[in-house]
Design an enzyme around this catalytic site. Structure first.
Site, PDB file in Angstrom:
ATOM      1  N   ASN A  34     -50.938  -9.339  35.822  1.00  0.00           N
ATOM      2  CA  ASN A  34     -52.356  -9.043  35.615  1.00  0.00           C
ATOM      3  C   ASN A  34     -52.579  -8.951  34.110  1.00  0.00           C
ATOM      4  OD1 ASN A  34     -54.917  -8.045  35.452  1.00  0.00           O
ATOM      5  ND2 ASN A  34     -54.624  -6.414  36.958  1.00  0.00           N
TER       6      ASN A  34
ATOM      7  N   ARG B 208     -53.406 -12.609  38.670  1.00  0.00           N
ATOM      8  CA  ARG B 208     -54.786 -12.216  38.932  1.00  0.00           C
ATOM      9  C   ARG B 208     -55.677 -13.005  37.980  1.00  0.00           C
ATOM     10  NH1 ARG B 208     -57.975  -6.987  36.863  1.00  0.00           N
ATOM     11  NH2 ARG B 208     -59.916  -7.480  37.921  1.00  0.00           N
TER      12      ARG B 208
ATOM     13  N   HIS C  28     -63.592  -7.792  42.239  1.00  0.00           N
ATOM     14  CA  HIS C  28     -62.741  -6.852  42.996  1.00  0.00           C
ATOM     15  C   HIS C  28     -62.427  -7.393  44.387  1.00  0.00           C
ATOM     16  CE1 HIS C  28     -64.276  -3.124  40.582  1.00  0.00           C
ATOM     17  NE2 HIS C  28     -63.122  -3.550  40.083  1.00  0.00           N
TER      18      HIS C  28
ATOM     19  N   HIS D  24     -64.967   0.463  45.891  1.00  0.00           N
ATOM     20  CA  HIS D  24     -63.827   0.457  44.960  1.00  0.00           C
ATOM     21  C   HIS D  24     -64.282   1.141  43.673  1.00  0.00           C
ATOM     22  CE1 HIS D  24     -60.234  -1.240  42.863  1.00  0.00           C
ATOM     23  NE2 HIS D  24     -61.034  -0.946  41.843  1.00  0.00           N
TER      24      HIS D  24
ATOM     25  N   GLY E  49     -62.841   2.482  40.349  1.00  0.00           N
ATOM     26  CA  GLY E  49     -61.797   2.672  39.336  1.00  0.00           C
ATOM     27  C   GLY E  49     -62.485   2.756  37.979  1.00  0.00           C
TER      28      GLY E  49
ATOM     29  N   GLY F  53     -63.593   0.005  36.608  1.00  0.00           N
ATOM     30  CA  GLY F  53     -64.696  -0.818  37.097  1.00  0.00           C
ATOM     31  C   GLY F  53     -65.010  -0.357  38.515  1.00  0.00           C
TER      32      GLY F  53
ATOM     33  N   ARG G  69     -69.162   0.769  31.506  1.00  0.00           N
ATOM     34  CA  ARG G  69     -70.211  -0.240  31.738  1.00  0.00           C
ATOM     35  C   ARG G  69     -71.437   0.436  32.322  1.00  0.00           C
ATOM     36  NH1 ARG G  69     -66.405  -3.888  35.145  1.00  0.00           N
ATOM     37  NH2 ARG G  69     -64.826  -4.359  33.582  1.00  0.00           N
TER      38      ARG G  69
ATOM     39  N   GLY H  55     -62.186   6.876  43.854  1.00  0.00           N
ATOM     40  CA  GLY H  55     -62.418   6.950  45.305  1.00  0.00           C
ATOM     41  C   GLY H  55     -61.270   7.613  46.046  1.00  0.00           C
TER      42      GLY H  55
ATOM     43  N   GLU I 194     -54.005  -4.087  45.062  1.00  0.00           N
ATOM     44  CA  GLU I 194     -54.357  -5.479  44.747  1.00  0.00           C
ATOM     45  C   GLU I 194     -53.103  -6.335  44.532  1.00  0.00           C
ATOM     46  OE1 GLU I 194     -57.038  -3.471  41.917  1.00  0.00           O
ATOM     47  OE2 GLU I 194     -58.251  -5.273  42.090  1.00  0.00           O
TER      48      GLU I 194
HETATM   49  P1  ADP Z   1     -58.428   0.668  36.948  1.00  0.00           P
HETATM   50  O1  ADP Z   1     -59.776   0.122  37.290  1.00  0.00           O
HETATM   51  O2  ADP Z   1     -58.128   0.652  35.488  1.00  0.00           O
HETATM   52  O3  ADP Z   1     -57.307   0.172  37.840  1.00  0.00           O
HETATM   53  P2  ADP Z   1     -58.050   3.160  38.391  1.00  0.00           P
HETATM   54  O4  ADP Z   1     -58.297   2.601  39.759  1.00  0.00           O
HETATM   55  O5  ADP Z   1     -56.699   3.626  38.047  1.00  0.00           O
HETATM   56  O6  ADP Z   1     -58.591   2.228  37.238  1.00  0.00           O
HETATM   57  O7  ADP Z   1     -59.071   4.389  38.240  1.00  0.00           O
HETATM   58  C1  ADP Z   1     -59.199   5.097  37.044  1.00  0.00           C
HETATM   59  C2  ADP Z   1     -60.212   6.218  37.275  1.00  0.00           C
HETATM   60  O8  ADP Z   1     -59.710   7.090  38.319  1.00  0.00           O
HETATM   61  C3  ADP Z   1     -60.394   7.092  36.038  1.00  0.00           C
HETATM   62  O9  ADP Z   1     -61.787   7.381  35.875  1.00  0.00           O
HETATM   63  C4  ADP Z   1     -59.642   8.343  36.417  1.00  0.00           C
HETATM   64  O10 ADP Z   1     -60.148   9.488  35.784  1.00  0.00           O
HETATM   65  C5  ADP Z   1     -59.935   8.415  37.901  1.00  0.00           C
HETATM   66  N1  ADP Z   1     -59.048   9.391  38.539  1.00  0.00           N
HETATM   67  C6  ADP Z   1     -57.720   9.341  38.716  1.00  0.00           C
HETATM   68  N2  ADP Z   1     -57.289  10.514  39.272  1.00  0.00           N
HETATM   69  C7  ADP Z   1     -58.377  11.305  39.442  1.00  0.00           C
HETATM   70  C8  ADP Z   1     -58.611  12.604  39.956  1.00  0.00           C
HETATM   71  N3  ADP Z   1     -57.628  13.351  40.413  1.00  0.00           N
HETATM   72  N4  ADP Z   1     -59.881  13.071  39.977  1.00  0.00           N
HETATM   73  C9  ADP Z   1     -60.915  12.337  39.498  1.00  0.00           C
HETATM   74  N5  ADP Z   1     -60.763  11.110  38.999  1.00  0.00           N
HETATM   75  C10 ADP Z   1     -59.520  10.583  38.966  1.00  0.00           C
END
Ligand code: ADP
Length: 400
Positions: free
Chosen positions: A9, A88, A177, A205, A207, A209, A238, A329, A381
């Site tokens: 990726n 990816r 996504h 989803h 994250g 993003g 964003r 999520g 993914e």
């Molecule tokens: P990416 O899109 O880079 O793969 P991720 O799916 O790892 O990102 O998600 C990152 C987000 O998840 C960040 O905003 C992070 O703060 C949030 N996150 C991870 N653990 C927790 C938690 N325990 N409580 C709230 N948010 C969380």
């Protein structure tokens, strides 16, 4: 013995590698290089010891790939060439409705799609070229974020612009996504004991993003991201949806087009609203300590998400589950609870105890007895990319 599968990726400033052996659900090891091209460039192996991988100063993608691959060789995770490499790729335009074995013509088509995704596809292509140089005899496969959404109906993918923009420049909603939403479809179907093609859900989803997708009988029918991954939900940095009328004001305020792009992609979202961070965990903690910006940012994030979940209902005739996934999520009971508090009229009611229980990447149901089904399912993914790559290897074997 055939080597492992390598999943790549390659992002604009990061590079993630994951190695799979026979189990295509869980990598045996993965490695991450971040902040490439800057003085803070660093890389780490995600093994038990979290081994740091030395990088040259200001390492770019080239140096990072070489450092990561040679570390994997040295530690014998990758004793010989990989049996296949899955990449990816963010944008496949209308050309790619499924994953593709990479040859010169596929690489040229991915390059053509770079006009649609100048922030993403060039880095993906660079990863492809670098791995082709390192492993010229290994089959490589491209897995597209957009492919799963190629089933969107015209009424969901067309913008209300003069039609020539679609015909001349491909201006339409593509959605992203896709590998994550597809994985969530498969896992939801498995949990419910139904075939994927009879499963209907809304997948959220969340994250760095964020996007939601309406999936009816296994096919994507609507999604919140559009021509680029900027449309839709509030994200880490964003903006998601804004009124396009604002562009006049931005220009009158002296912003050039690259500054507007940076504003909307890198300085907005949770970061812009809170004035503090793009990281939801930091914001949830700051809100507990009374930080007003954090509270406002989480409030806007959850409301926009709820509004989009409501909008996704218009594409479905039945709903088996609403599913939360991605870092936020999967891990944030607060975000799920606050989002669902806006959706009572649509029949969603969260069970506080199971919602709190599923705060740590554990899959499970979080709804009350009288509610529509609400699930938390960790996404994967890389697993979809590994499986699609293996699919091409198997079909090569069948035909040889
Ligand atoms: P990416 O899109 O880079 O793969 P991720 O799916 O790892 O990102 O998600 C990152 C987000 O998840 C960040 O905003 C992070 O703060 C949030 N996150 C991870 N653990 C927790 C938690 N325990 N409580 C709230 N948010 C969380």
């Amino acid at each position: 013995m055939a080597g492992p599968l390598l999943v790549v990726n390659s992002g604009s400033s990061s590079l993630k590698l994951a190695l799979f052996k026979d189990d295509l659900e869980t990598p045996v090891v993965s490695a991450l290089a971040e902040r490439l091209g800057t003085r803070e460039a660093r890389a780490v192996l995600k093994d038990a010891a979290r081994t740091t991988i030395p990088l040259p100063e200001q390492a770019g993608h080239h140096a990072a790939v070489e450092a990561l691959v040679s570390t994997l060789h040295r530690l014998e995770w990758l004793p010989n060439a990989p049996r296949g490499i899955g990449h990816r790729v963010v944008h496949g335009g209308e050309r790619f409705k499924a994953s593709a074995r990479i040859d010169a013509s596929v690489a040229a088509d991915i390059e053509a799609c770079a006009a649609l995704a100048p922030l993403h596809n060039p880095a993906n292509l660079e990863g492809i070229h670098l791995l082709q140089t390192l492993f010229p005899n290994t089959p490589q496969v491209a897995v597209f974020d957009t492919a799963f959404h190629q089933t969107l109906p015209e009424h969901a993918y067309l913008y209300a612009l003069p039609r020539e923009w679609y015909e001349r420049c491909g201006v339409r909603r593509y959605g992203f996504h896709g590998t994550s939403h597809l994985y969530i479809l498969q896992q939801t179907a498995k949990r419910l004991g139904k075939p994927p093609e009879e499963t209907s859900l809304i997948s959220a989803h969340l994250g760095n993003g964020c996007s939601v997708a309406a999936i009816a009988n296994g096919r994507s029918r609507d999604t919140s991201m559009g021509f680029t991954p900027l449309e839709g939900l509030v994200m880490g940095t964003r903006s998601g949806d804004i009124d396009p009328g604002l562009f006049d004001l931005f220009r009158r305020e002296g912003l050039q087009s690259d500054q507007i792009t940076a504003l909307l992609n890198h300085q907005s979202g949770l970061l812009g609203l809170s004035g503090l961070s793009n990281d939801m965990r930091t914001l949830v903690e700051a809100e507990r300590d009374g930080h007003t910006g954090a509270k406002v940012a989480i409030g806007v994030f959850c409301f926009r998400l709820a509004r989009y979940i409501g909008a996704m209902m218009s594409s479905l005739e039945q709903l088996d589950a609403l599913v939360f996934t991605g870092g936020i999520g999967e891990n944030s009971p607060e975000v799920r609870k606050r989002t669902l508090s806006h959706l009572k009229l649509l029949g969603f009611d969260v069970d506080e105890t199971s919602n709190a229980d599923h705060g740590h990447q554990r899959a499970g149901a979080i709804h009350t007895g009288g509610s529509r089904r609400i699930l938390v399912i960790p996404t994967n993914e890389e697993s979809i990319i590994a499986r699609d790559t293996q699919y091409f290897l198997d079909s090569d074997n069948r035909h040889s």
